[in-house]
Design a protein around this motif. Sequence first.
Motif, PDB file in Angstrom:
ATOM      1  N   MET A 104      -1.162   8.860  19.281  1.00 34.91           N
ATOM      2  CA  MET A 104      -0.220   8.087  18.478  1.00 34.91           C
ATOM      3  C   MET A 104      -1.034   7.106  17.645  1.00 34.91           C
ATOM      4  O   MET A 104      -2.037   6.574  18.092  1.00 34.91           O
ATOM      5  CB  MET A 104       0.772   7.328  19.354  1.00 34.91           C
ATOM      6  CG  MET A 104       1.844   6.603  18.561  1.00 34.91           C
ATOM      7  SD  MET A 104       3.062   5.793  19.624  1.00 34.91           S
ATOM      8  CE  MET A 104       4.035   7.204  20.120  1.00 34.91           C
ATOM      9  N   PHE A 105      -0.579   6.878  16.397  1.00 33.70           N
ATOM     10  CA  PHE A 105      -1.276   5.913  15.563  1.00 33.70           C
ATOM     11  C   PHE A 105      -0.300   5.274  14.592  1.00 33.70           C
ATOM     12  O   PHE A 105       0.806   5.749  14.388  1.00 33.70           O
ATOM     13  CB  PHE A 105      -2.451   6.559  14.808  1.00 33.70           C
ATOM     14  CG  PHE A 105      -2.040   7.652  13.863  1.00 33.70           C
ATOM     15  CD1 PHE A 105      -1.712   7.382  12.546  1.00 33.70           C
ATOM     16  CD2 PHE A 105      -1.997   8.964  14.306  1.00 33.70           C
ATOM     17  CE1 PHE A 105      -1.328   8.394  11.678  1.00 33.70           C
ATOM     18  CE2 PHE A 105      -1.623   9.989  13.440  1.00 33.70           C
ATOM     19  CZ  PHE A 105      -1.296   9.705  12.131  1.00 33.70           C
ATOM     20  N   VAL A 106      -0.744   4.172  13.997  1.00 36.73           N
ATOM     21  CA  VAL A 106       0.049   3.422  13.032  1.00 36.73           C
ATOM     22  C   VAL A 106      -0.735   3.373  11.721  1.00 36.73           C
ATOM     23  O   VAL A 106      -1.941   3.161  11.729  1.00 36.73           O
ATOM     24  CB  VAL A 106       0.304   1.973  13.524  1.00 36.73           C
ATOM     25  CG1 VAL A 106       1.065   1.163  12.486  1.00 36.73           C
ATOM     26  CG2 VAL A 106       1.032   1.979  14.853  1.00 36.73           C
ATOM     27  N   THR A 107      -0.041   3.597  10.605  1.00 38.12           N
ATOM     28  CA  THR A 107      -0.638   3.361   9.297  1.00 38.12           C
ATOM     29  C   THR A 107       0.015   2.114   8.722  1.00 38.12           C
ATOM     30  O   THR A 107       1.164   1.801   9.045  1.00 38.12           O
ATOM     31  CB  THR A 107      -0.439   4.544   8.334  1.00 38.12           C
ATOM     32  OG1 THR A 107       0.961   4.701   8.068  1.00 38.12           O
ATOM     33  CG2 THR A 107      -1.008   5.821   8.903  1.00 38.12           C
ATOM     34  N   CYS A 108      -0.727   1.403   7.873  1.00 35.51           N
ATOM     35  CA  CYS A 108      -0.184   0.147   7.368  1.00 35.51           C
ATOM     36  C   CYS A 108      -0.828  -0.228   6.041  1.00 35.51           C
ATOM     37  O   CYS A 108      -2.041  -0.109   5.868  1.00 35.51           O
ATOM     38  CB  CYS A 108      -0.450  -0.953   8.389  1.00 35.51           C
ATOM     39  SG  CYS A 108       0.185  -2.564   7.924  1.00 35.51           S
ATOM     40  N   PHE A 109      -0.014  -0.674   5.106  1.00 34.00           N
ATOM     41  CA  PHE A 109      -0.470  -1.330   3.881  1.00 34.00           C
ATOM     42  C   PHE A 109       0.014  -2.767   3.988  1.00 34.00           C
ATOM     43  O   PHE A 109       1.201  -3.012   4.221  1.00 34.00           O
ATOM     44  CB  PHE A 109       0.130  -0.668   2.641  1.00 34.00           C
ATOM     45  CG  PHE A 109      -0.214  -1.389   1.372  1.00 34.00           C
ATOM     46  CD1 PHE A 109      -1.386  -1.100   0.698  1.00 34.00           C
ATOM     47  CD2 PHE A 109       0.618  -2.369   0.855  1.00 34.00           C
ATOM     48  CE1 PHE A 109      -1.726  -1.775  -0.467  1.00 34.00           C
ATOM     49  CE2 PHE A 109       0.297  -3.049  -0.306  1.00 34.00           C
ATOM     50  CZ  PHE A 109      -0.882  -2.744  -0.968  1.00 34.00           C
ATOM     51  N   TYR A 110      -0.902  -3.716   3.830  1.00 38.95           N
ATOM     52  CA  TYR A 110      -0.553  -5.128   3.973  1.00 38.95           C
ATOM     53  C   TYR A 110      -1.052  -5.884   2.750  1.00 38.95           C
ATOM     54  O   TYR A 110      -2.224  -5.786   2.386  1.00 38.95           O
ATOM     55  CB  TYR A 110      -1.193  -5.688   5.249  1.00 38.95           C
ATOM     56  CG  TYR A 110      -1.014  -7.174   5.428  1.00 38.95           C
ATOM     57  CD1 TYR A 110       0.248  -7.716   5.644  1.00 38.95           C
ATOM     58  CD2 TYR A 110      -2.092  -8.031   5.371  1.00 38.95           C
ATOM     59  CE1 TYR A 110       0.409  -9.084   5.798  1.00 38.95           C
ATOM     60  CE2 TYR A 110      -1.940  -9.391   5.529  1.00 38.95           C
ATOM     61  CZ  TYR A 110      -0.689  -9.907   5.744  1.00 38.95           C
ATOM     62  OH  TYR A 110      -0.523 -11.259   5.895  1.00 38.95           O
ATOM     63  N   GLY A 111      -0.165  -6.599   2.104  1.00 41.29           N
ATOM     64  CA  GLY A 111      -0.535  -7.350   0.916  1.00 41.29           C
ATOM     65  C   GLY A 111       0.005  -8.762   0.954  1.00 41.29           C
ATOM     66  O   GLY A 111       1.014  -9.045   1.587  1.00 41.29           O
ATOM     67  N   VAL A 112      -0.701  -9.644   0.251  1.00 40.13           N
ATOM     68  CA  VAL A 112      -0.290 -11.045   0.116  1.00 40.13           C
ATOM     69  C   VAL A 112      -0.251 -11.352  -1.375  1.00 40.13           C
ATOM     70  O   VAL A 112      -1.269 -11.268  -2.056  1.00 40.13           O
ATOM     71  CB  VAL A 112      -1.278 -11.998   0.832  1.00 40.13           C
ATOM     72  CG1 VAL A 112      -0.849 -13.439   0.639  1.00 40.13           C
ATOM     73  CG2 VAL A 112      -1.399 -11.645   2.305  1.00 40.13           C
ATOM     74  N   LEU A 113       0.928 -11.683  -1.863  1.00 44.67           N
ATOM     75  CA  LEU A 113       1.135 -11.966  -3.285  1.00 44.67           C
ATOM     76  C   LEU A 113       1.215 -13.466  -3.517  1.00 44.67           C
ATOM     77  O   LEU A 113       1.978 -14.161  -2.845  1.00 44.67           O
ATOM     78  CB  LEU A 113       2.423 -11.297  -3.776  1.00 44.67           C
ATOM     79  CG  LEU A 113       2.826 -11.580  -5.214  1.00 44.67           C
ATOM     80  CD1 LEU A 113       1.806 -10.979  -6.181  1.00 44.67           C
ATOM     81  CD2 LEU A 113       4.212 -11.032  -5.493  1.00 44.67           C
ATOM     82  N   ASP A 114       0.439 -13.946  -4.474  1.00 42.54           N
ATOM     83  CA  ASP A 114       0.550 -15.331  -4.926  1.00 42.54           C
ATOM     84  C   ASP A 114       1.527 -15.308  -6.097  1.00 42.54           C
ATOM     85  O   ASP A 114       1.186 -14.835  -7.185  1.00 42.54           O
ATOM     86  CB  ASP A 114      -0.807 -15.862  -5.376  1.00 42.54           C
ATOM     87  CG  ASP A 114      -0.738 -17.305  -5.858  1.00 42.54           C
ATOM     88  OD1 ASP A 114       0.364 -17.783  -6.228  1.00 42.54           O
ATOM     89  OD2 ASP A 114      -1.793 -17.958  -5.879  1.00 42.54           O
ATOM     90  N   PRO A 115       2.760 -15.784  -5.895  1.00 46.53           N
ATOM     91  CA  PRO A 115       3.762 -15.677  -6.956  1.00 46.53           C
ATOM     92  C   PRO A 115       3.429 -16.487  -8.208  1.00 46.53           C
ATOM     93  O   PRO A 115       3.860 -16.132  -9.304  1.00 46.53           O
ATOM     94  CB  PRO A 115       5.052 -16.167  -6.306  1.00 46.53           C
ATOM     95  CG  PRO A 115       4.662 -16.852  -5.057  1.00 46.53           C
ATOM     96  CD  PRO A 115       3.286 -16.397  -4.694  1.00 46.53           C
TER      97      PRO A 115
END
Length: 97
Positions: free
Chosen positions: A52-63
């Motif tokens: 079993m595995f997890v994929t992830c895209f993680y982003g931080v936006l400076d508005p």
Amino acid sequence: MIGDVTDKGVPAAMVMAATRSVLRASAQRLLEPGLVLARVNDNLCPDIPENMFVTCFYGVLDPQSGHLRYANAGHNVPLVNSSGESSDLRATGCRSG
């Protein structure tokens, strides 16, 4: 954050819930998306069921500036549309964006 876990049912739901909790806790302490995903990976790997595995895209936006910092852990490559033109958000290495 966009993520997915392999398999279905209760085990997959529990892995996703654990991932979400660890990600939220790590994101409060670390600023760089690549470091956040590395910390999540280090914490989850020992406890995730085999195959079993997890994929992830993680982003931080400076508005204010519109600057997006992001990292990708095996997830499908996201697209960004700016002024009618689309481009891939390809991450390179552990810290990208």
